[in-house]
Motif scaffolding. Structure first.
Motif, PDB file in Angstrom:
ATOM      1  N   VAL A  87       0.863  -1.183   0.000  1.00  0.00           N
ATOM      2  CA  VAL A  87       0.000   0.000   0.000  1.00  0.00           C
ATOM      3  C   VAL A  87       0.894   1.227   0.000  1.00  0.00           C
ATOM      4  O   VAL A  87       1.800   1.343   0.827  1.00  0.00           O
ATOM      5  CB  VAL A  87      -0.909   0.018   1.251  1.00  0.00           C
ATOM      6  CG1 VAL A  87      -1.807   1.242   1.234  1.00  0.00           C
ATOM      7  CG2 VAL A  87      -1.726  -1.254   1.343  1.00  0.00           C
ATOM      8  N   ASP A  88       0.655   2.125  -0.957  1.00  0.00           N
ATOM      9  CA  ASP A  88       1.369   3.402  -0.947  1.00  0.00           C
ATOM     10  C   ASP A  88       0.893   4.210   0.250  1.00  0.00           C
ATOM     11  O   ASP A  88      -0.303   4.239   0.548  1.00  0.00           O
ATOM     12  CB  ASP A  88       1.098   4.196  -2.233  1.00  0.00           C
ATOM     13  CG  ASP A  88       1.694   3.528  -3.463  1.00  0.00           C
ATOM     14  OD1 ASP A  88       2.578   2.677  -3.306  1.00  0.00           O
ATOM     15  OD2 ASP A  88       1.267   3.869  -4.575  1.00  0.00           O
ATOM     16  N   THR A  89       1.811   4.850   0.917  1.00  0.00           N
ATOM     17  CA  THR A  89       1.425   5.684   2.053  1.00  0.00           C
ATOM     18  C   THR A  89       1.491   7.147   1.648  1.00  0.00           C
ATOM     19  O   THR A  89       2.232   7.528   0.753  1.00  0.00           O
ATOM     20  CB  THR A  89       2.357   5.438   3.258  1.00  0.00           C
ATOM     21  OG1 THR A  89       3.703   5.691   2.858  1.00  0.00           O
ATOM     22  CG2 THR A  89       2.228   4.022   3.758  1.00  0.00           C
ATOM     23  N   ALA A 150      -6.363  11.373   6.137  1.00  0.00           N
ATOM     24  CA  ALA A 150      -6.274   9.916   6.066  1.00  0.00           C
ATOM     25  C   ALA A 150      -7.224   9.414   4.989  1.00  0.00           C
ATOM     26  O   ALA A 150      -8.208  10.073   4.666  1.00  0.00           O
ATOM     27  CB  ALA A 150      -6.638   9.295   7.414  1.00  0.00           C
ATOM     28  N   SER A 162      -5.767   1.486   5.263  1.00  0.00           N
ATOM     29  CA  SER A 162      -5.764   2.921   5.561  1.00  0.00           C
ATOM     30  C   SER A 162      -4.344   3.457   5.537  1.00  0.00           C
ATOM     31  O   SER A 162      -3.379   2.717   5.730  1.00  0.00           O
ATOM     32  CB  SER A 162      -6.405   3.185   6.924  1.00  0.00           C
ATOM     33  OG  SER A 162      -5.613   2.629   7.954  1.00  0.00           O
ATOM     34  N   ASN A 163      -4.249   4.733   5.269  1.00  0.00           N
ATOM     35  CA  ASN A 163      -2.981   5.451   5.390  1.00  0.00           C
ATOM     36  C   ASN A 163      -3.298   6.860   5.821  1.00  0.00           C
ATOM     37  O   ASN A 163      -4.404   7.367   5.594  1.00  0.00           O
ATOM     38  CB  ASN A 163      -2.165   5.395   4.086  1.00  0.00           C
ATOM     39  CG  ASN A 163      -2.795   6.158   2.953  1.00  0.00           C
ATOM     40  OD1 ASN A 163      -2.912   7.372   3.010  1.00  0.00           O
ATOM     41  ND2 ASN A 163      -3.195   5.466   1.901  1.00  0.00           N
ATOM     42  N   THR A 165      -1.572  10.975   6.954  1.00  0.00           N
ATOM     43  CA  THR A 165      -0.498  11.957   7.015  1.00  0.00           C
ATOM     44  C   THR A 165      -0.869  12.970   8.092  1.00  0.00           C
ATOM     45  O   THR A 165      -1.948  13.578   8.022  1.00  0.00           O
ATOM     46  CB  THR A 165      -0.351  12.682   5.654  1.00  0.00           C
ATOM     47  OG1 THR A 165      -0.096  11.709   4.646  1.00  0.00           O
ATOM     48  CG2 THR A 165       0.760  13.701   5.687  1.00  0.00           C
TER      49      THR A 165
END
Length: 190
Positions: A87-89, A150, A162-163, A165
């Motif tokens: 997953v790209d964050t 998020a 989920s990710n 910042t």
């Protein structure tokens, strides 16, 4: 077909050289449609083959889910034959703009003022759903001087990714509250 040419040439009374030149050009011209049909059939077969390979690659290769924040979830099988997920964050582009002491949500192009909905404990929520049933929930929270965001991605098969910042190393309270709310709203997701 050549018989038709000969009959016409005999009736018109052209010189043999002229007849030969015209006959050659007409013969070449009448063969082109057959060549075009062959080429068209070949291109159609090639397109069908490429489509079949693409569908097989989708079915047996990687599955890519695009995130609204610009990243992606890549699911596949690694070199050991085991399932893998990456997953790209973070977000490729910030989903908000801060201008004149206001927070504007910009991810959907609306430039909606969401300042009143964002605080250290609360967040603005934006939802979107893909054609395949994948749901995206974007959260924007925090005070004006430390806004974070998020993305929660809920796949049709019951998995959730989920990710986020945000400033600092500690998960902010707005995200803790939003996470608890989403997990309570979608208890079947894991």
């Amino acid at each position: 077909m050549k018989y038709d040419f000969k009959r016409t040439f005999d009736a018109v009374k052209l010189t043999p050289e002229c007849q030969e030149r015209i006959c050659t050009r007409l013969s070449a011209h009448t063969k082109r449609p057959r060549k075009k049909i062959r080429i068209l059939r070949l291109l159609t077969a090639a397109a069908l083959l490429v489509s079949a390979i693409a569908l097989m690659g989708f079915a047996f290769g990687e599955r890519i889910t695009k995130l609204l924040g610009g990243g992606r979830i890549v699911e596949g099988i690694d070199e050991n034959g085991e399932d893998s997920v990456s997953v790209d964050t973070g977000f490729a582009v910030d989903p908000v703009t801060i201008w004149n002491d206001h927070i504007y949500f910009t991810l959907d192009g609306s430039y909606q003022d969401i300042t009143e909905e964002c605080s250290d404990t609360d967040s603005y929520r934006y939802e979107s759903c893909d054609e395949d049933g994948t749901r995206h929930i974007i959260l924007i929270g925090g005070a004006l001087d430390h806004v974070g965001w998020a993305e929660y991605t809920l796949l049709p098969d019951g998995r959730i990714f989920s990710n986020a910042t945000y400033d600092g190393g500690t998960k902010p309270l707005w995200l803790v509250n939003a996470d608890a709310s989403i997990r309570a709203e979608f208890p079947d997701y894991h």
